[in-house]
Design a protein around this motif. Sequence first.
Motif, PDB file in Angstrom:
ATOM      1  N   LEU A  12       0.808  -1.221   0.000  1.00  0.00           N
ATOM      2  CA  LEU A  12       0.000   0.000   0.000  1.00  0.00           C
ATOM      3  C   LEU A  12       0.841   1.271   0.000  1.00  0.00           C
ATOM      4  N   VAL A  13       2.104   1.160   0.421  1.00  0.00           N
ATOM      5  CA  VAL A  13       2.914   2.382   0.580  1.00  0.00           C
ATOM      6  C   VAL A  13       4.170   2.382  -0.279  1.00  0.00           C
ATOM      7  N   GLY A  14       4.667   1.209  -0.674  1.00  0.00           N
ATOM      8  CA  GLY A  14       5.790   1.114  -1.590  1.00  0.00           C
ATOM      9  C   GLY A  14       7.115   1.584  -1.033  1.00  0.00           C
ATOM     10  N   GLU A  15       8.043   1.814  -1.956  1.00  0.00           N
ATOM     11  CA  GLU A  15       9.412   2.164  -1.570  1.00  0.00           C
ATOM     12  C   GLU A  15       9.493   3.535  -0.891  1.00  0.00           C
ATOM     13  N   GLU A  16       8.571   4.431  -1.219  1.00  0.00           N
ATOM     14  CA  GLU A  16       8.628   5.776  -0.625  1.00  0.00           C
ATOM     15  C   GLU A  16       8.572   5.713   0.893  1.00  0.00           C
ATOM     16  N   TYR A  17       7.841   4.749   1.425  1.00  0.00           N
ATOM     17  CA  TYR A  17       7.761   4.550   2.873  1.00  0.00           C
ATOM     18  C   TYR A  17       8.869   3.602   3.339  1.00  0.00           C
ATOM     19  N   SER A  68      16.810   6.894  22.504  1.00  0.00           N
ATOM     20  CA  SER A  68      18.159   6.624  21.993  1.00  0.00           C
ATOM     21  C   SER A  68      18.157   6.469  20.473  1.00  0.00           C
ATOM     22  N   PHE A  69      17.159   7.054  19.798  1.00  0.00           N
ATOM     23  CA  PHE A  69      17.124   6.964  18.346  1.00  0.00           C
ATOM     24  C   PHE A  69      18.281   7.742  17.737  1.00  0.00           C
ATOM     25  N   LYS A  70      18.817   7.223  16.636  1.00  0.00           N
ATOM     26  CA  LYS A  70      19.813   7.981  15.901  1.00  0.00           C
ATOM     27  C   LYS A  70      19.132   9.190  15.244  1.00  0.00           C
ATOM     28  N   PRO A  71      19.792  10.330  15.203  1.00  0.00           N
ATOM     29  CA  PRO A  71      19.177  11.539  14.638  1.00  0.00           C
ATOM     30  C   PRO A  71      18.771  11.335  13.183  1.00  0.00           C
ATOM     31  N   GLY A  72      17.600  11.852  12.835  1.00  0.00           N
ATOM     32  CA  GLY A  72      17.128  11.806  11.458  1.00  0.00           C
ATOM     33  C   GLY A  72      16.864  10.417  10.929  1.00  0.00           C
ATOM     34  N   SER A  73      16.469   9.485  11.806  1.00  0.00           N
ATOM     35  CA  SER A  73      16.352   8.078  11.374  1.00  0.00           C
ATOM     36  C   SER A  73      14.913   7.595  11.225  1.00  0.00           C
ATOM     37  N   TYR A  74      13.958   8.502  11.168  1.00  0.00           N
ATOM     38  CA  TYR A  74      12.565   8.155  10.836  1.00  0.00           C
ATOM     39  C   TYR A  74      11.897   7.225  11.859  1.00  0.00           C
ATOM     40  N   PRO A  75      11.904   7.540  13.133  1.00  0.00           N
ATOM     41  CA  PRO A  75      11.252   6.651  14.102  1.00  0.00           C
ATOM     42  C   PRO A  75       9.749   6.538  13.901  1.00  0.00           C
ATOM     43  N   GLY A  76       9.126   7.566  13.305  1.00  0.00           N
ATOM     44  CA  GLY A  76       7.690   7.486  13.059  1.00  0.00           C
ATOM     45  C   GLY A  76       7.324   6.332  12.132  1.00  0.00           C
ATOM     46  N   HIS A  77       8.175   6.083  11.129  1.00  0.00           N
ATOM     47  CA  HIS A  77       7.930   4.966  10.229  1.00  0.00           C
ATOM     48  C   HIS A  77       7.934   3.644  10.986  1.00  0.00           C
ATOM     49  N   ALA A  78       8.917   3.483  11.869  1.00  0.00           N
ATOM     50  CA  ALA A  78       8.996   2.241  12.643  1.00  0.00           C
ATOM     51  C   ALA A  78       7.850   2.151  13.644  1.00  0.00           C
ATOM     52  N   GLN A  79       7.484   3.271  14.256  1.00  0.00           N
ATOM     53  CA  GLN A  79       6.390   3.286  15.232  1.00  0.00           C
ATOM     54  C   GLN A  79       5.099   2.750  14.609  1.00  0.00           C
ATOM     55  N   LEU A  80       4.742   3.276  13.447  1.00  0.00           N
ATOM     56  CA  LEU A  80       3.508   2.852  12.806  1.00  0.00           C
ATOM     57  C   LEU A  80       3.658   1.459  12.181  1.00  0.00           C
ATOM     58  N   GLY A  81       4.796   1.228  11.529  1.00  0.00           N
ATOM     59  CA  GLY A  81       4.995  -0.060  10.867  1.00  0.00           C
ATOM     60  C   GLY A  81       4.940  -1.215  11.848  1.00  0.00           C
ATOM     61  N   GLU A  82       5.620  -1.078  12.973  1.00  0.00           N
ATOM     62  CA  GLU A  82       5.630  -2.184  13.939  1.00  0.00           C
ATOM     63  C   GLU A  82       4.285  -2.329  14.655  1.00  0.00           C
ATOM     64  N   ALA A  83       3.509  -1.245  14.741  1.00  0.00           N
ATOM     65  CA  ALA A  83       2.154  -1.363  15.285  1.00  0.00           C
ATOM     66  C   ALA A  83       1.331  -2.328  14.435  1.00  0.00           C
ATOM     67  N   PHE A  84       1.498  -2.218  13.102  1.00  0.00           N
ATOM     68  CA  PHE A  84       0.773  -3.130  12.220  1.00  0.00           C
ATOM     69  C   PHE A  84       1.320  -4.550  12.315  1.00  0.00           C
ATOM     70  N   THR A 130      -1.122   5.209   3.446  1.00  0.00           N
ATOM     71  CA  THR A 130      -0.614   5.751   2.179  1.00  0.00           C
ATOM     72  C   THR A 130       0.893   5.932   2.344  1.00  0.00           C
ATOM     73  N   PRO A 131       1.624   6.220   1.272  1.00  0.00           N
ATOM     74  CA  PRO A 131       3.065   6.482   1.417  1.00  0.00           C
ATOM     75  C   PRO A 131       3.366   7.650   2.339  1.00  0.00           C
ATOM     76  N   PHE A 132       2.380   8.525   2.539  1.00  0.00           N
ATOM     77  CA  PHE A 132       2.607   9.730   3.339  1.00  0.00           C
ATOM     78  C   PHE A 132       2.056   9.596   4.756  1.00  0.00           C
ATOM     79  N   THR A 133       1.491   8.431   5.075  1.00  0.00           N
ATOM     80  CA  THR A 133       1.030   8.171   6.433  1.00  0.00           C
ATOM     81  C   THR A 133       2.206   7.560   7.178  1.00  0.00           C
ATOM     82  N   THR A 134       3.055   8.438   7.750  1.00  0.00           N
ATOM     83  CA  THR A 134       4.371   7.990   8.206  1.00  0.00           C
ATOM     84  C   THR A 134       4.533   7.984   9.710  1.00  0.00           C
ATOM     85  N   ASN A 135       3.443   8.155  10.443  1.00  0.00           N
ATOM     86  CA  ASN A 135       3.515   8.041  11.902  1.00  0.00           C
ATOM     87  C   ASN A 135       2.107   7.835  12.437  1.00  0.00           C
ATOM     88  N   VAL A 136       2.010   7.620  13.729  1.00  0.00           N
ATOM     89  CA  VAL A 136       0.718   7.310  14.328  1.00  0.00           C
ATOM     90  C   VAL A 136      -0.230   8.505  14.229  1.00  0.00           C
TER      91      VAL A 136
END
Length: 578
Positions: free
Chosen positions: A433-438, A457-473, A539-545
Amino acid sequence: MELTVLGNKRENPFSLKNINKANEILYKGERPSLSKSHNYTKFIPSSYADVEAIEEWESNSEIVLVDYPMEYEVLQMGDYYIDPTSEDPNLTPYYGSVPIDKQMPEVATEILDDLFLDKSNPILIATSFWLTGNESEINSYVFNGGLTIDDVEGFPSIPLEIIPPYPTNYCPFGQQWVLIYLGEETGPNGNPLLIFDWICQEIPNAPDPVCNCPSNGNPNIPAGCIVVEAMTRLDPVQNLTVRVKDNWFFGESTRTDVNGCWEMKDQHSGQIWVKTKFDNQNVEVRDLRYFAFIRLIRHNVGSFSGAFNNIEIVYESGDDDNTSKKRSLWNACTAINTVERYHQMAASDGIPLPRKLNWHSKAGQNNASAAMLQGTNFNLTSALMELHGFNISSAFPLSLLPDITLNYRVGDDSNILTEIGSHELGHATHYMLVGEEYWIPYRIYIVVNLGWGTNGSFKPGSYPGHAQLGEAFGEYMESRYGFEFSPDAKGILNGFVPGGMLWDLEDTQMDFTIDPQSGTVFIDNISGFTPAMFYNSLTPFTTNVRAFRDRLRNGFLASTPNSITDFNNFVDNYDVFN
């Protein structure tokens, strides 16, 4: 895995040249020459991409290919054969009998012989077997133990003038007249003649069916069932490819049904080999111990003679040795079943299905992943794979890169692997549903944080929102399609992943979750959302909770009994980044 051992090269009785020699002898030039029906073809891969193309073509065409030259006798059938002339064992050629009008894959091929694969005149075939020095197989293979009177009358091409007169008396009870080959004698003109005669032979009893599968009642049509050890039970292995190959050029392929039952279409004779191939229209399963992920797993179940329609195959867990062949095959069966279970349940829930997946497994202690790398040129592929315990060769084609990786560990049972697999398959649907962009930022997050990471302890600029939502699913699908009995207990994982959020949005049970940052206890007072609503909000732009919350609310809140305030507050309690 066991190696196939070959013996002597045999003269080919199905070669068009030899068939036409037999035709000339049998009919004394009164019938025209016959034409080839198949090409005996050698498939010559020069790259790993070629190997994949050949295996994909085999699956789509349902033509049975083998990795050894079929004109040789087989002393020991194994799971694989290595061509002694191949510099790379992964590039061992394949062989098959291919109908002359079949579209071929775009790889190098060589036609080794013209074949005539028509058994409607067993006397003609028997004559060719005699001509080529294979007369020992006439009764067992060509005549399948003996031709009955019905067989002879059912083959209109048989030259009845060389068949002895039909017997006029009866055989003893439980027996029937069959025609067999006795040998040869010198004819009136000095030429050899094949001698046939009628004998009484016991009528074979049809064996009982296995696994409660429907019985075709014909012992010459291969059939049976495949089951896998699952906890304290045996589960059917669903949608698994089963291949049957005889001692020469005949083979066919089918797949198991939902009960693990399978049945071929054609009758077979003599000796057959049954192999399983771990693929279907939804997934291709590979294992490190089998050609280092280059080739699909193929397992030689064994050889069979006599009755073919009661073949039961049981894959045991092999948990006494996690690195054994038995263990890898058990894991492959469990992977096939996990994908099939997911497809069935997801279709019922209205969830989009993943593409055909590359599933790579090995024995190990690392985590699983839904890397979704098939066909991609991600610049951190090696680092991502090493993080999960997989080393990918530089010669690996992009099309063979894994979508799912899974390490089966000591002590893992089928429930555990089904839960892990369901988690990763939930990601696979998310990817569709989101492809490579996500997924590119998601992969980057996993690499630089060495996995999930921990809030704070996230590395700076490492997109934690993507992991937050992705792992929720992932956690939600693990709970929904796995075998967990307390999914609400997940709460917030690693300080930021809302592991229980989607389940709580769906269920009607009122329970409590603790915010790991504030220690506040909040109540689950939301219900009525469905899996389809969740996935349709991505969507590819739904990148956090937070973005997911807004899309779910705008699209589907009106279809639930919840208020906007209660819904927003509830999701915000789960969202530590709000």
